[in-house]
Write an enzyme that holds these catalytic residues in place. Structure first.
Site, short mmCIF file in Angstrom:
data_model
loop_
_atom_site.label_atom_id
_atom_site.label_comp_id
_atom_site.label_asym_id
_atom_site.label_seq_id
_atom_site.Cartn_x
_atom_site.Cartn_y
_atom_site.Cartn_z
N GLU A 98 1.05 -0.99 0.01
CA GLU A 98 -0.17 -0.11 0.10
C GLU A 98 0.92 1.13 0.09
OE1 GLU A 98 -3.44 -2.16 2.84
OE2 GLU A 98 -2.04 -0.91 3.67
N ASP A 127 0.28 0.23 10.63
CA ASP A 127 0.84 -1.24 10.94
C ASP A 127 2.06 -1.30 10.39
OD1 ASP A 127 -1.01 -1.53 13.10
OD2 ASP A 127 -2.39 -2.94 11.75
N LYS A 269 -6.08 -5.65 11.71
CA LYS A 269 -6.85 -4.30 11.56
C LYS A 269 -7.69 -4.11 12.84
CE LYS A 269 -10.31 -2.29 8.67
NZ LYS A 269 -11.14 -2.51 7.40
N ASP A 293 -10.42 2.05 4.53
CA ASP A 293 -8.87 1.39 3.92
C ASP A 293 -8.34 2.42 3.39
OD1 ASP A 293 -9.85 -1.00 5.42
OD2 ASP A 293 -10.18 -2.15 3.40
N ASP A 433 -14.91 -7.33 10.67
CA ASP A 433 -15.98 -6.49 10.45
C ASP A 433 -17.04 -7.00 10.55
OD1 ASP A 433 -15.12 -7.94 8.30
OD2 ASP A 433 -15.13 -6.26 6.73
O1 LIG Z 1 -2.53 -5.69 10.32
C1 LIG Z 1 -3.25 -5.26 9.54
C2 LIG Z 1 -3.73 -5.85 8.33
C3 LIG Z 1 -4.62 -4.88 7.49
N1 LIG Z 1 -4.71 -3.82 7.86
C4 LIG Z 1 -5.48 -2.75 7.08
O2 LIG Z 1 -6.88 -3.23 7.01
C5 LIG Z 1 -7.28 -2.82 5.62
C6 LIG Z 1 -7.95 -4.21 4.92
O3 LIG Z 1 -6.93 -5.01 4.84
P1 LIG Z 1 -6.66 -5.83 3.49
O4 LIG Z 1 -5.44 -6.64 3.55
O5 LIG Z 1 -6.52 -4.98 2.48
O6 LIG Z 1 -7.92 -6.77 3.33
P2 LIG Z 1 -8.85 -6.88 2.08
O7 LIG Z 1 -9.50 -8.21 2.01
O8 LIG Z 1 -8.67 -6.15 0.94
O9 LIG Z 1 -10.09 -6.28 2.90
C7 LIG Z 1 -11.46 -6.41 3.35
O10 LIG Z 1 -11.80 -7.34 4.09
C8 LIG Z 1 -11.37 -7.19 5.25
C9 LIG Z 1 -12.09 -8.12 6.37
O11 LIG Z 1 -12.92 -8.43 6.29
C10 LIG Z 1 -12.18 -5.66 5.88
O12 LIG Z 1 -11.48 -5.11 7.30
C11 LIG Z 1 -11.59 -4.54 4.72
O13 LIG Z 1 -12.35 -3.29 5.02
C12 LIG Z 1 -12.15 -5.28 3.54
O14 LIG Z 1 -11.88 -4.21 2.29
C13 LIG Z 1 -6.26 -2.21 4.95
O15 LIG Z 1 -6.20 -0.84 4.87
C14 LIG Z 1 -5.04 -2.67 5.56
O16 LIG Z 1 -3.93 -1.69 5.64
C15 LIG Z 1 -4.24 -3.07 9.18
O17 LIG Z 1 -4.41 -2.07 9.47
N2 LIG Z 1 -3.55 -3.83 9.89
MN LIG Z 2 -8.18 -4.03 0.69
#
Ligand SMILES: O=c1ccn([C@@H]2O[C@H](COP(=O)(O)OP(=O)(O)O[C@H]3O[C@H](CO)[C@@H](O)[C@H](O)[C@H]3O)[C@@H](O)[C@H]2O)c(=O)[nH]1
Ligand SMILES: [Mn+2]
Length: 577
Positions: A98, A127, A269, A293, A433
């Protein structure tokens, strides 16, 4: 339903009997194939039972569709001088996956909402603990002084610079605007170049480090998963001299990297958001929180005002815990080969869940009421004092405040507390979530689904098969884990949320197990066809017309509901994942 029962009935009635060694069918030469056929039939029956029951639960969200149209001008007329504070949380986890420029685009779009800047605050949780992200934010804080007035002067959309400048303005009529457009594009690109140069360099140069005290946090060798708490207030919204280049106040901007140690669970997260809840409660403590996000920027500068119409509605507003907007993606191809747009889910089913006041929380693009997110139960008649701002740390200097906040973001802070259980986002699930939304609804709160014509947020969907598969696997596993846990909607939600909502949740929580009948159905009938084993009735049976026509009706209903996209897109979405 009748069709489904007829299929079950047919399957059971005609199931091939166990062979007894003595048989009179034409297949008398050996024993095995008959046994194999029998199992194929039993498998078909089980798959059909699975499909049938799943179909029943999917119906729950198809009869309760609800759509909202907020009137934001009414809000401004009545409440313009007493608008509540809004804290915006942006999460990022890795400066490579990212990139910092992506993060600041989201941040800049959030800072330039059409909303009183002194009531707006942006909190970034990193993070990755990366000084590049911190550096990019420092650059963004300076850029915002020009960017916010520019956005507001010309009322431009979207307010994430990258997305905005990628649009072409070949037909710009107004000369003054054309000049400014070019000048701002250059200003943005210069900033982007500076950030990218620093990242290529591999470290922030010494002269740049002198520009902000915050860089001293990276004097020690920091590792992503092993570092102290860092909290830096880049723009202090309390400071009346923090103004843009037209003299208007600026929104608060805070950088946070919670403490990480190898032996402490950080809860991904959910842990990050919970730390942000605590940090923001000491600085601005806004009654409403928007969670984004880092790859999802604002696409409509009026969204906050529209969303507040739900929370501040005089009749029903007090029971609303969160307002979820769909995740829209700007990079989905025409046929959406990986099915990442979730068209049916977002256009149809979530609005159906909204009919029960139980749209799920999707992790991004969601506005929360701070109270409900912090574990409070809904109590009828309790009027929320949403226009009371945080005054607790008013007199504290930025440095003192930052130091005191480090305690709140340390690893040990949550030990033996209710964080992750009764307070904040729920820990222990890879889809924090969905489970958090469910728990909030079970505490008596309602949620609203807001899916406006002009999308409120736009992000990027995964573009490679590998990333897609990992994401889908994580979701399906995490969702099924919820179903098997104490939070199973039929048990935990029993008596707390409506039956339709319990069924609605189960559509998603059962993604993983429903893949088994699907797999069976795509493999076994083809094999049986090759082997000449009949699995389906021949048309002359009159009672089969019932199920067949019901099936056709369903297919047409489905296509009709989705008439705005391609057939390939539908099949990719339904069967691709
Ligand atoms: O240890 C962590 C891991 C992830 N993130 C943030 O969490 C968000 C979502 O993580 P990502 O790896 O992009 O997962 P996705 O599968 O794309 O995310 C989807 O699925 C997640 C779990 O259901 C939701 O929290 C997200 O909002 C949703 O967009 C991103 O902004 C990351 O930067 C953190 O802050 N800390
Ligand atoms: Mn994502």
């Amino acid at each position: 339903m009748v069709g489904i029962c007829l299929i079950w009935f047919y399957r059971l009635k005609n199931i091939i009997p166990r062979t007894t060694g003595y048989h009179d069918d034409h297949d008398h030469d050996d024993h095995q194939p008959a046994e194999g056929r029998r199992w194929a039939w039993i498998g078909m029956f089980m798959a059909e039972v699975g499909f049938g029951l799943y179909w029943v639960i999917t119906q729950s969200v198809r009869w309760s569709f609800i759509r909202f149209y907020p009137l934001k001008d009414g809000l401004s007329n009545r409440y313009e001088n007493m608008l509540p504070g809004m804290d915006i949380f942006v999460c990022t986890a890795d400066p490579i996956m990212e990139p910092p420029t992506l993060v600041i685009n989201t941040v800049l779009s959030a800072m330039s909402y059409n909303y009183p800047p002194e009531k707006l605050s942006v909190y970034v949780s990193d993070d990755g603990g990366s000084e590049f992200t911190f550096y990019a934010l420092l650059e963004a804080s300076l850029f915002s002084k020009h960017w916010i007035p520019f956005c507001k002067r010309f009322n431009i959309e979207p307010r994430a610079p990258e997305a905005y400048f990628s649009q072409h303005y070949s037909s710009v009529q107004d000369n003054k605007f054309a000049q400014e457009w070019l000048a701002f594009k250059k200003l943005y690109e210069d900033m982007k170049n500076r950030i990218e140069t620093v990242i290529k360099l591999g470290k922030v140069p010494q002269e740049t480090r002198k520009r902000h005290k915050g860089f001293s946090e990276w004097n020690l060798n920091i590792k992503k998963n092993d570092h102290q708490s860092i909290v830096q207030i880049l723009i202090d919204g309390r400071d009346t001299t923090a103004v843009d280049n037209e003299g208007s106040r600026l929104p608060t901007l805070v950088y946070m990297a919670r403490e990480k140690r190898p032996n402490w669970p950080h809860n991904f997260k959910a842990g990050a958001i919970n730390a942000l809840i605590r940090v923001s409660s000491e600085i601005t403590n806004a009654p409403f929180i928007l969670n984004l996000d880092c790859d999802m920027h604002s696409n409509n500068a009026d969204t906050i005002r529209e969303i507040l119409c739900f929370f501040m509605d005089e009749k029903k507003g007090d029971e609303v815990a969160f307002v979820q907007s769909p995740q829209s993606f700007k990079n989905v191809t025409k046929n959406d080969i990986y099915g990442s747009a979730f068209y049916v889910t977002q256009e149809l089913e979530f609005a159906g869940m909204g009919g029960y006041g139980a749209t799920p929380y999707c992790g991004t693009g969601c506005f929360h009421r701070r109270e409900s997110l912090s574990g409070k139960k809904y109590s009828k008649g309790h009027r929320v004092q949403w226009n009371i701002e945080a005054k607790k740390n008013e007199g504290k200097s930025v440095n003192d405040l930052e130091e005191s906040l480090k305690v709140l973001t340390s690893c040990s802070y949550e030990k033996d507390t209710q964080w992750g259980k009764e307070m904040g986002l729920v820990y222990g699930f890879s889809v924090e979530d969905a489970v958090t939304g469910l728990v909030i609804q079970c505490r008596g709160w309602k949620s609203v689904y807001y899916n406006p014509e002009r999308k409120a947020f736009v992000g990027v969907a995964p573009t490679t098969l590998e990333v897609c598969l990992v994401q889908n696997k994580r979701w399906s596993e995490g969702l099924y884990q919820i179903f098997l846990s104490k939070y199973c909607p039929f048990i935990y939600g029993h008596g707390r949320i409506k039956l339709g909502a319990q069924m609605g949740y189960s559509i998603y929580l059962l993604w993983a197990p429903i893949s088994l009948p699907v797999l069976f159905y795509v493999i076994v009938p083809s094999l049986c066809l090759l082997k000449g084993v009949a699995l389906f009735p021949q048309i002359p049976y009159p009672y089969i017309y019932g199920p067949v026509s019901v099936f056709h009706f369903l297919v047409f209903y489905f296509l009709w509901a989705l008439s705005c996209c391609t057939i390939a897109r539908i099949t990719n979405e339904e069967y691709g994942s």
